[in-house]
Design a protein around this motif. Sequence first.
Motif, PDB file in Angstrom:
ATOM      1  N   CYS A  20       0.719  -1.386  -0.178  1.00  0.00           N
ATOM      2  CA  CYS A  20       0.085   0.158   0.044  1.00  0.00           C
ATOM      3  C   CYS A  20       0.961   1.335  -0.004  1.00  0.00           C
ATOM      4  O   CYS A  20       0.372   2.473  -0.290  1.00  0.00           O
ATOM      5  CB  CYS A  20      -0.909  -0.097   1.199  1.00  0.00           C
ATOM      6  SG  CYS A  20      -0.046   0.360   2.956  1.00  0.00           S
ATOM      7  N   MET A  21       2.130   1.026   0.380  1.00  0.00           N
ATOM      8  CA  MET A  21       3.147   2.238   0.235  1.00  0.00           C
ATOM      9  C   MET A  21       2.927   3.224   1.231  1.00  0.00           C
ATOM     10  O   MET A  21       3.598   4.411   1.376  1.00  0.00           O
ATOM     11  CB  MET A  21       2.991   2.892  -1.204  1.00  0.00           C
ATOM     12  CG  MET A  21       3.226   2.037  -2.013  1.00  0.00           C
ATOM     13  SD  MET A  21       5.030   1.705  -2.366  1.00  0.00           S
ATOM     14  CE  MET A  21       5.078   0.235  -3.469  1.00  0.00           C
ATOM     15  N   GLU A  22       1.982   2.796   2.494  1.00  0.00           N
ATOM     16  CA  GLU A  22       2.004   3.750   3.349  1.00  0.00           C
ATOM     17  C   GLU A  22       3.330   4.170   4.085  1.00  0.00           C
ATOM     18  O   GLU A  22       3.725   5.192   4.391  1.00  0.00           O
ATOM     19  CB  GLU A  22       1.184   3.215   4.591  1.00  0.00           C
ATOM     20  CG  GLU A  22      -0.248   2.968   4.040  1.00  0.00           C
ATOM     21  CD  GLU A  22      -1.227   4.104   4.443  1.00  0.00           C
ATOM     22  OE1 GLU A  22      -0.860   5.346   5.012  1.00  0.00           O
ATOM     23  OE2 GLU A  22      -2.287   4.310   4.127  1.00  0.00           O
ATOM     24  N   CYS A  23       4.152   3.169   4.227  1.00  0.00           N
ATOM     25  CA  CYS A  23       5.413   3.406   4.936  1.00  0.00           C
ATOM     26  C   CYS A  23       6.457   4.027   4.270  1.00  0.00           C
ATOM     27  O   CYS A  23       7.216   4.599   4.778  1.00  0.00           O
ATOM     28  CB  CYS A  23       6.026   1.748   5.140  1.00  0.00           C
ATOM     29  SG  CYS A  23       6.314   0.795   3.574  1.00  0.00           S
ATOM     30  N   ILE A  24       6.509   3.874   2.927  1.00  0.00           N
ATOM     31  CA  ILE A  24       7.482   4.622   2.183  1.00  0.00           C
ATOM     32  C   ILE A  24       7.120   6.275   2.015  1.00  0.00           C
ATOM     33  O   ILE A  24       7.994   7.131   2.093  1.00  0.00           O
ATOM     34  CB  ILE A  24       7.511   4.103   0.673  1.00  0.00           C
ATOM     35  CG1 ILE A  24       8.898   4.770  -0.063  1.00  0.00           C
ATOM     36  CG2 ILE A  24       6.470   4.290  -0.347  1.00  0.00           C
ATOM     37  CD1 ILE A  24       9.396   4.099  -1.353  1.00  0.00           C
ATOM     38  N   ALA A  63       8.445   3.843  14.136  1.00  0.00           N
ATOM     39  CA  ALA A  63       7.083   4.563  13.683  1.00  0.00           C
ATOM     40  C   ALA A  63       6.311   3.892  12.893  1.00  0.00           C
ATOM     41  O   ALA A  63       5.126   3.775  12.650  1.00  0.00           O
ATOM     42  CB  ALA A  63       7.429   6.184  13.947  1.00  0.00           C
ATOM     43  N   CYS A  64       7.186   3.704  11.638  1.00  0.00           N
ATOM     44  CA  CYS A  64       6.348   2.886  10.415  1.00  0.00           C
ATOM     45  C   CYS A  64       5.667   1.733  10.580  1.00  0.00           C
ATOM     46  O   CYS A  64       4.700   1.497   9.977  1.00  0.00           O
ATOM     47  CB  CYS A  64       7.523   2.898   9.321  1.00  0.00           C
ATOM     48  SG  CYS A  64       8.914   1.637   9.892  1.00  0.00           S
ATOM     49  N   SER A  65       6.019   1.063  11.643  1.00  0.00           N
ATOM     50  CA  SER A  65       5.359  -0.177  12.005  1.00  0.00           C
ATOM     51  C   SER A  65       4.056   0.084  12.467  1.00  0.00           C
ATOM     52  O   SER A  65       3.166  -0.673  12.309  1.00  0.00           O
ATOM     53  CB  SER A  65       6.138  -0.941  13.021  1.00  0.00           C
ATOM     54  OG  SER A  65       5.447  -1.687  13.622  1.00  0.00           O
ATOM     55  N   ARG A  66       3.919   1.325  13.265  1.00  0.00           N
ATOM     56  CA  ARG A  66       2.535   1.686  13.916  1.00  0.00           C
ATOM     57  C   ARG A  66       1.691   2.094  12.700  1.00  0.00           C
ATOM     58  O   ARG A  66       0.296   2.128  12.568  1.00  0.00           O
ATOM     59  CB  ARG A  66       2.525   2.874  14.753  1.00  0.00           C
ATOM     60  CG  ARG A  66       3.502   2.416  15.907  1.00  0.00           C
ATOM     61  CD  ARG A  66       3.329   3.568  16.956  1.00  0.00           C
ATOM     62  NE  ARG A  66       4.423   3.368  17.909  1.00  0.00           N
ATOM     63  CZ  ARG A  66       4.551   2.702  18.902  1.00  0.00           C
ATOM     64  NH1 ARG A  66       3.660   1.858  19.217  1.00  0.00           N
ATOM     65  NH2 ARG A  66       5.524   2.839  19.911  1.00  0.00           N
TER      66      ARG A  66
END
Lengths: 337, 152
Positions: A209-213, A243-246
Motif C-alpha cells: 500500500c506504500m504507507e511506509c514509504i 514509527a512506520c510499524s505503527r
Amino acid sequence: MAGKKLTVVISQHQGKNPTKRKLEEDLAVACMLNPALDVSIVPNLYDLSHDHTGTLFLKHVPGNVVVLAWLYPRAIHWVLDRAGIKGKEGTVLLKSEDDEPEDDVEDGAKAEVLGALQVPDRRIYSIDLKCATDPQQFLNEINRIVSESNERTVDLMDWIQGAPNSDQLARYLNPQPVAEPVAASVADDENTIRRRWYPVIDYSRCTNCMECIDFCLFGVYGVDALDRILVETQDNCKKGCPACSRVCPANAIVFPHHKTPEIAGANGEVTSLKIDLSKLFGAPDAMELAARERDIELVRDGRDAVGITAGMTKRQSKSKERDQLDDLLDGLDSLDL
Amino acid sequence: MADDLLFMMGKYEARIPSDRLYSKNHLWLKPAGDLYQVGFTAYSVRLLKDVYFLGWSVDPSTTVRYQQEIGEVESSKAISSLYAPFDGRVVDFNPRVLDDPSVINTDGYGQGWLYTFESAEQPLTPAEYIKLLEGTWDATQRMLKGQVNEDL
C-alpha cells in the motif's frame, strides 16, 4: 534417502547473558552428537550484514533448515527472506505463550498480500529460543522435524513415481545453488558484529500500500524492479524508532528487537486473556505516536519536525472502514469540553 | 454539598462524587491545597476489577505532558498503561497503593488515591464527566466486547 541430514542453525543472542549462551551451547553440543543433524552457530541473524560469512553460509545451506534464534518466528523468517535465504515456512509446534496462533484468515482475504518471491521448494523451520528454557524441549521439536522431513522425502519420491528425471533429481538433492564451500561455524570470528536496527517486511501480510514509504522521511524504503515495496537502505533507519510499524495498516512491519511483542513479530494479541484499557486511560493513538516518534528523530538529525500530516494524507483521506476505536476516540473528542 | 451523581454501567451503579473534579481518561482529581489528589473513578475500577499490580515509570516531581505514559496497572480483567490526565507535574505517589493495590478496589475514592498532581488546567466537573460517560458508553462497550467475547 532418509539419511540426508537436516541443518540446524543457532543464532546467538546479541548480549553475553550466560544463561542464554549456555542454552545455545547445550543445544549445539546435543545437535552435534545427533548423526541426523548438521549444526552451525552464527551471530545474531538480525545483525548480519549481507556479506558476512554467516549470511553467505546460510545462503548455501541446501534443503530444509531449522533456525533457532532469540526472535519471534515471523521475525526470523522475514529477516532471512530479506537476506535472500528463502524457503517455505515449516510448521513449528514449539511456540512461546505470548505468540498466539493467528486467526484463520480466509484465502480471499489473503489474496491481496504480496507474498514472497522466488521461494524454493524447501522448508525453513523458525524456532524462538525464548519459548522454553529446557534444551530438551528444543531437541524434541528438532527430532520431530527430522522425522517430518524424512516423511516428506518419501512423499516426494512417491509423487514422481520413484523415477525422477535428472533435472528433478538434481533439484531435489541440491535445491539451492552451491558455490564455494564456506566455514560452517562462523560465530565470534573476525567479522565484527555491530548491533543494527531496521524494519523487516512480512510479505505474507504486506499489501504494497506504500504507507511506509510515504511516512518514513529517512529514505529507508524503496521499491524493486517490480514496484514491490522493499527495505532498501536498512541502516538509514533510526535506532529505536518503530514509527512506520505503527502506520502500517497490515501490521506487516517488524522490528525484531522492539519491546512491544506485536512490533517485534509476535502473532495475535499479547494480552489476549485481558482487555487493554490503555485507550480509555488516555493512550495517544498509533498515528499520533508514530508522528511523535518520527519528529524526535527528525529533530535529532537537525531537521524540522513535521507533525502528523506529512506522509499520512493518503490514509486519512482514504475512506477506510472505521473501527470501534475510531468511534470511541471521536466520541471523546466531539464532546468539546 | 450536592448529592453524588450516578452513571449506570449496565446494572452497575458507578458513583461519581460531586466533591471533586474529573479527567477525560477516567480519573478523579480532588483539590488538596495547591495540588490535586488523583485516583481511579468507580467507572475505571469497575472495568479493571481486582487490581493486582500498579507501577510508575516516572519519578516523583516529574513534569509531564498530557497523555504522557507514566505507569501501568494490571488487574484480574485488564492490563493498561497509565497516562497523565493533563500537562502538569506528578508530585508524589501514594505509598499505600503501591504496597497493596487492592485498596483501589476497597476505597477507590479515599485511601486508594494514586498520586498528587499539580496542573494549571481546568478538569471536568462531575456533570461534564457524566456527560462524557454517557456520550461514549456505547462505543466503549463495543470496544470492550470486541476484545473479549463476554459481557462485562
